[in-house]
Design an enzyme around this catalytic site. Structure first.
Site, PDB file in Angstrom:
ATOM      1  N   GLY A  20       0.834  -1.208   0.000  1.00  0.00           N
ATOM      2  CA  GLY A  20       0.000   0.000   0.000  1.00  0.00           C
ATOM      3  C   GLY A  20       0.861   1.247   0.000  1.00  0.00           C
ATOM      4  O   GLY A  20       0.874   2.007   0.980  1.00  0.00           O
ATOM      5  N   SER A  66       1.589   3.405  -3.366  1.00  0.00           N
ATOM      6  CA  SER A  66       1.232   4.441  -4.345  1.00  0.00           C
ATOM      7  C   SER A  66      -0.156   5.032  -4.103  1.00  0.00           C
ATOM      8  O   SER A  66      -1.046   4.369  -3.573  1.00  0.00           O
ATOM      9  CB  SER A  66       1.240   3.853  -5.752  1.00  0.00           C
ATOM     10  OG  SER A  66       2.435   3.178  -5.994  1.00  0.00           O
ATOM     11  N   GLU A 122      12.065  -5.091  -3.287  1.00  0.00           N
ATOM     12  CA  GLU A 122      11.044  -5.097  -4.338  1.00  0.00           C
ATOM     13  C   GLU A 122      11.670  -5.025  -5.734  1.00  0.00           C
ATOM     14  O   GLU A 122      11.117  -5.535  -6.698  1.00  0.00           O
ATOM     15  CB  GLU A 122      10.078  -3.912  -4.116  1.00  0.00           C
ATOM     16  CG  GLU A 122       8.941  -3.908  -5.106  1.00  0.00           C
ATOM     17  CD  GLU A 122       7.890  -2.835  -4.837  1.00  0.00           C
ATOM     18  OE1 GLU A 122       7.880  -2.245  -3.746  1.00  0.00           O
ATOM     19  OE2 GLU A 122       7.077  -2.600  -5.742  1.00  0.00           O
TER      20      GLU A 122
HETATM   21  C1  LIG Z   1       1.229  -3.292 -13.024  1.00  0.00           C
HETATM   22  C2  LIG Z   1       1.454  -2.364 -11.864  1.00  0.00           C
HETATM   23  C3  LIG Z   1       1.446  -2.864 -10.559  1.00  0.00           C
HETATM   24  C4  LIG Z   1       1.587  -2.014  -9.466  1.00  0.00           C
HETATM   25  N1  LIG Z   1       1.462  -2.523  -8.190  1.00  0.00           N
HETATM   26  C5  LIG Z   1       1.499  -1.687  -7.134  1.00  0.00           C
HETATM   27  C6  LIG Z   1       1.205  -2.158  -5.816  1.00  0.00           C
HETATM   28  O1  LIG Z   1       0.885  -3.346  -5.609  1.00  0.00           O
HETATM   29  N2  LIG Z   1       1.257  -1.284  -4.788  1.00  0.00           N
HETATM   30  C7  LIG Z   1       1.604   0.021  -4.972  1.00  0.00           C
HETATM   31  O2  LIG Z   1       1.680   0.747  -3.985  1.00  0.00           O
HETATM   32  N3  LIG Z   1       1.854   0.504  -6.215  1.00  0.00           N
HETATM   33  C8  LIG Z   1       1.789  -0.306  -7.291  1.00  0.00           C
HETATM   34  N4  LIG Z   1       2.014   0.184  -8.564  1.00  0.00           N
HETATM   35  C9  LIG Z   1       2.246   1.618  -8.747  1.00  0.00           C
HETATM   36  C10 LIG Z   1       3.659   1.947  -9.262  1.00  0.00           C
HETATM   37  O3  LIG Z   1       4.598   1.861  -8.238  1.00  0.00           O
HETATM   38  C11 LIG Z   1       3.567   3.349  -9.867  1.00  0.00           C
HETATM   39  O4  LIG Z   1       2.729   3.251 -11.031  1.00  0.00           O
HETATM   40  C12 LIG Z   1       4.921   3.887 -10.277  1.00  0.00           C
HETATM   41  O5  LIG Z   1       5.719   4.149  -9.144  1.00  0.00           O
HETATM   42  C13 LIG Z   1       4.756   5.194 -11.106  1.00  0.00           C
HETATM   43  O6  LIG Z   1       3.958   6.107 -10.443  1.00  0.00           O
HETATM   44  P1  LIG Z   1       2.744   6.822 -11.189  1.00  0.00           P
HETATM   45  O7  LIG Z   1       1.917   5.741 -11.824  1.00  0.00           O
HETATM   46  O8  LIG Z   1       2.082   7.717 -10.219  1.00  0.00           O
HETATM   47  O9  LIG Z   1       3.406   7.643 -12.367  1.00  0.00           O
HETATM   48  P2  LIG Z   1       4.055   9.080 -12.251  1.00  0.00           P
HETATM   49  O10 LIG Z   1       4.921   9.160 -11.049  1.00  0.00           O
HETATM   50  O11 LIG Z   1       2.978  10.100 -12.393  1.00  0.00           O
HETATM   51  O12 LIG Z   1       4.978   9.112 -13.535  1.00  0.00           O
HETATM   52  C14 LIG Z   1       4.458   9.349 -14.849  1.00  0.00           C
HETATM   53  C15 LIG Z   1       5.630   9.426 -15.808  1.00  0.00           C
HETATM   54  O13 LIG Z   1       6.487  10.544 -15.445  1.00  0.00           O
HETATM   55  C16 LIG Z   1       7.809  10.105 -15.242  1.00  0.00           C
HETATM   56  N5  LIG Z   1       8.421  10.832 -14.118  1.00  0.00           N
HETATM   57  C17 LIG Z   1       7.848  11.108 -12.915  1.00  0.00           C
HETATM   58  N6  LIG Z   1       8.713  11.763 -12.129  1.00  0.00           N
HETATM   59  C18 LIG Z   1       9.853  11.904 -12.844  1.00  0.00           C
HETATM   60  C19 LIG Z   1      11.131  12.482 -12.564  1.00  0.00           C
HETATM   61  N7  LIG Z   1      11.400  13.045 -11.394  1.00  0.00           N
HETATM   62  N8  LIG Z   1      12.077  12.426 -13.527  1.00  0.00           N
HETATM   63  C20 LIG Z   1      11.827  11.832 -14.737  1.00  0.00           C
HETATM   64  N9  LIG Z   1      10.632  11.268 -15.058  1.00  0.00           N
HETATM   65  C21 LIG Z   1       9.670  11.302 -14.126  1.00  0.00           C
HETATM   66  C22 LIG Z   1       7.689   8.626 -14.882  1.00  0.00           C
HETATM   67  O14 LIG Z   1       8.885   7.923 -15.179  1.00  0.00           O
HETATM   68  C23 LIG Z   1       6.529   8.188 -15.751  1.00  0.00           C
HETATM   69  O15 LIG Z   1       6.977   7.888 -17.044  1.00  0.00           O
HETATM   70  C24 LIG Z   1       1.844  -0.641  -9.676  1.00  0.00           C
HETATM   71  C25 LIG Z   1       1.897  -0.148 -10.987  1.00  0.00           C
HETATM   72  C26 LIG Z   1       1.702  -0.981 -12.064  1.00  0.00           C
HETATM   73  C27 LIG Z   1       1.713  -0.402 -13.459  1.00  0.00           C
END
Ligand SMILES: Cc1cc2nc3c(=O)[nH]c(=O)nc-3n(C[C@H](O)[C@H](O)[C@H](O)COP(=O)(O)OP(=O)(O)OC[C@H]3O[C@@H](n4cnc5c(N)ncnc54)[C@H](O)[C@@H]3O)c2cc1C
Length: 390
Positions: A137, A139, A255
């Site tokens: 838990g 994101s 992880e």
């Molecule tokens: C299949 C799947 C399973 C998952 N399972 C879990 C789970 O079980 N529990 C959980 O807590 N989370 C989970 N997640 C969430 C995952 O950890 C996040 O999707 C990931 O960390 C990206 O965050 P975001 O989706 O908010 O994208 P954002 O952070 O909004 O990023 C969007 C884009 O911007 C880019 N970006 C953002 N900040 C920067 C920066 N500073 N410099 C350069 N580029 C940047 C990113 O690389 C990305 O391409 C899962 C995600 C997926 C897709």
């Protein structure tokens, strides 16, 4: 840092312990038994999508869940390298390991490191028995890469407990698992990395509402986890109040470091080889297979280096970030290469375990490979900072 300090991207050359080959034979024969039962379909992404608690329990009976946990807490007291051998065999076979995956990979080690003795005695034997499954838990909407900005709040109750309010996103398996480790803000601080804490949340507790988020394939693997004033006893704080950021970053090393970060689509390569066996193969097709195999081999060596660092208790986060970046990109390349080597229409409704079905599965899951567990852009930032500091 002194010039003599080894580079954070220097990887030790690993020789697996002698016990590894015996262990590998045992795991393969267990997998043969499970194939005969029809539980192992050789699907890609089985660590995320193959939820089979019965399989997890049978694996645990062999001592292969919580392998690295100490025996006094029900674990097998074996090292990370032996665990590596077991999990790489399971992933390569596409075995359904997702029920216990998070408990085994990170919840167990986290509770062991930060938990109270009461928490260890309660959770760890259950994890090692394959009877207690955890979700992550972390994101939230708008707090993925920038995890320290989480908006979920934990307030003290008058009875010494905590009340949690907020919504976690992408919580894998929350609809089926028992607990989630939730990162929440406990204190308002100027430094956003301070004032965060981790909690163990019972996913059946009053106030927990789980809303499915479906994958492109229609599968239900993920959820929005709504915490609507969930009351927890004080004993469900994991680690120290305010240490959540430090704890969560330690957890991310587990992880991000494992072979699931390059083997998710490996079963598709196995399926391709089976298909090619039945045909006359061109030199070009063989070259593509050779290139994939060579890349897999070199990433495996790097990945084993990360496992060896963890085994030695050494920091592995920068090396893990590098392997995850290379490995998750290879997962996508492998799918595309298989598709070009043997142009077969992908079909999610084809016979389970057939090549067109496995191809569809790998393709529909592919957007997640480089996102989950931290995106590749974020990983490259970690690697760059590590190198600059060096
Ligand atoms: C299949 C799947 C399973 C998952 N399972 C879990 C789970 O079980 N529990 C959980 O807590 N989370 C989970 N997640 C969430 C995952 O950890 C996040 O999707 C990931 O960390 C990206 O965050 P975001 O989706 O908010 O994208 P954002 O952070 O909004 O990023 C969007 C884009 O911007 C880019 N970006 C953002 N900040 C920067 C920066 N500073 N410099 C350069 N580029 C940047 C990113 O690389 C990305 O391409 C899962 C995600 C997926 C897709």
């Amino acid at each position: 840092m002194s010039p003599a300090t080894p580079s954070p991207i220097a990887f030790p050359d690993v020789i697996l312990p002698q016990s590894a080959s015996q262990l590998r034979t045992e795991v393969r024969s267990f997998l043969d038994e499970e194939r005969a039962r029809g539980t192992v379909l050789g699907r890609p992404d089985s660590w995320l999508a193959g939820w089979d608690p019965g399989f997890s329990r049978r694996l645990a009976e062999r001592g292969w869940v919580g392998m690295a946990l100490p025996t006094e807490y029900g674990g097998a007291g074996r090292g990370f390298l032996e665990r590596y051998v077991v999990i790489e065999e399971l992933l390569a076979a596409g075995a359904p390991v997702s029920a216990h995956w998070v408990s085994d990979r990170q919840a167990g080690p986290s509770v062991l490191e930060h938990g109270t003795d009461e928490q260890r005695r309660f959770f760890l034997p259950r994890i090692a028995a394959g009877q207690c499954f955890f979700s992550i838990g972390m994101s939230e909407k708008g707090s993925g890469s920038d995890l320290a900005s989480v908006a979920t709040r934990a307030e003290r109750t008058t009875t010494g407990g905590w009340r949690l309010t907020g919504t976690k996103m992408w919580t894998g398996g929350a609809h089926a698992n028992d607990y989630a480790i939730v990162l929440a803000r406990t204190d308002e601080t100027e430094d956003k990395h301070a004032g965060l804490s981790q909690f163990i949340v019972d996913l059946r507790a009053p106030g927990v509402r789980i809303e499915p988020i479906r994958l492109m394939s229609g599968e239900h693997r993920f959820n929005a986890l709504h915490l609507e004033g969930v009351e927890l006893p004080g004993s469900m704080l994991l680690g120290r109040r305010g240490d959540g950021w430090k704890q969560v970053t330690g957890e991310l090393a587990f992880e991000r470091s494992g072979p699931e970060r390059y083997l998710s689509t490996f079963p598709l390569l196995v399926s391709l080889l089976r298909e090619l066996e039945q045909r006359s193969v061109t030199a070009e097709q063989l070259t593509h297979v050779g290139i994939l195999t060579a890349r897999l081999h070199s990433i495996r060596r790097l990945s084993l280096g990360v496992a060896a660092s963890l085994d030695a208790g050494a920091p592995a986060d920068i090396r893990a970030a590098l392997v995850k970046d290379l490995g998750t990109r290879l997962e996508g390349t492998l799918t595309e290469t298989v598709r070009s080597v043997l142009p077969t229409p992908a079909d999610p409704h084809a016979t389970p375990g057939s090549h067109p079905e496995l191809l569809a599965f790998a393709l529909l899951h592919s957007p997640g490979y480089t996102l989950r567990g931290g995106t590749n852009e974020i990983l490259r930032g970690i690697i760059t900072r590590g190198l600059e500091q060096h």
